[in-house]
Scaffold this motif. Structure first.
Motif, short mmCIF file in Angstrom:
data_model
loop_
_atom_site.label_atom_id
_atom_site.label_comp_id
_atom_site.label_asym_id
_atom_site.label_seq_id
_atom_site.Cartn_x
_atom_site.Cartn_y
_atom_site.Cartn_z
N ALA A 8 0.79 -1.24 0.00
CA ALA A 8 0.04 -0.09 0.08
C ALA A 8 0.94 1.26 0.13
O ALA A 8 0.57 2.09 -0.55
N VAL A 9 1.93 1.42 0.69
CA VAL A 9 2.76 2.57 0.93
C VAL A 9 3.36 2.70 -0.58
O VAL A 9 3.49 3.92 -0.92
N HIS A 10 3.95 1.66 -1.02
CA HIS A 10 4.76 1.69 -2.09
C HIS A 10 3.75 2.12 -3.40
O HIS A 10 4.27 3.16 -4.02
N ALA A 11 2.69 1.72 -3.50
CA ALA A 11 1.66 2.13 -4.42
C ALA A 11 1.29 3.66 -4.33
O ALA A 11 1.38 4.57 -5.28
N GLU A 25 -1.61 -3.30 -13.25
CA GLU A 25 -0.50 -3.93 -13.91
C GLU A 25 0.71 -3.02 -13.79
O GLU A 25 1.92 -3.58 -13.57
N LEU A 26 0.73 -1.75 -13.99
CA LEU A 26 1.69 -0.76 -13.80
C LEU A 26 2.21 -0.70 -12.55
O LEU A 26 3.53 -0.97 -12.31
N LEU A 27 1.47 -0.65 -11.58
CA LEU A 27 1.78 -0.81 -10.08
C LEU A 27 2.52 -2.00 -9.78
O LEU A 27 3.41 -2.16 -9.18
N ALA A 28 1.82 -3.27 -10.11
CA ALA A 28 2.46 -4.61 -9.80
C ALA A 28 3.84 -4.62 -10.41
O ALA A 28 4.77 -5.25 -9.67
N LYS A 29 4.22 -4.20 -11.76
CA LYS A 29 5.28 -4.23 -12.22
C LYS A 29 6.63 -3.32 -11.47
O LYS A 29 7.46 -3.70 -11.06
#
Length: 137
Positions: A8-11, A25-29
């Protein structure tokens, strides 16, 4: 604590940095995880009012609140993070020894107090603060 807090923090920091809508998809990458996991976490952040979504070709997630107003405590609460806890308990409540029968309860109280201290500390850290730490601002 589960890794959902870190995801969550990263995103949120990524969205604050990009200042644009981002797909799962972009966030997961960027997070180095799978899109389904991202969607699960992002759903919790949306429910907490921290994110909004946009549908369509250029759809995805975007911040619903300015990053300087999103505290890590809010993020933790959104993903139901418990920062200090233990699933294992020593002793046995059925034993006659006060130490054996009471230690689990005492430790749970201590863990709860430590968890509260962590949450209090996280009230003073925003997504912008994390972004500044990351970018050495």
């Amino acid at each position: 604590m589960t890794s959902e807090f870190g995801v969550a923090v990263h995103a949120l920091v990524f969205l604050a940095q990009q200042r644009a809508t981002a797909s799962s998809e972009l966030l997961a990458k960027n997070i180095c995880t799978n899109p389904a996991r991202v969607r699960k976490v992002m759903g919790k952040l949306k429910k907490a009012g921290l994110l909004s979504t946009k549908e369509g070709v250029d759809g995805g997630y975007r911040l619903a609140v300015p990053p300087g107003e999103i505290t890590l405590r809010q993020v933790g609460e959104a993903v139901d993070a418990q920062f200090v806890s233990s699933r294992w308990h020593s002793g046995d409540t059925d034993l006659p020894c006060l130490v054996a029968s009471g230690m689990a309860g005492v430790m749970d109280t201590l863990y709860g107090q430590l968890d509260d201290l962590c949450k209090t500390h996280l009230e003073g850290i925003t997504i912008n603060s994390v972004k500044a730490m990351l970018l050495h601002e």
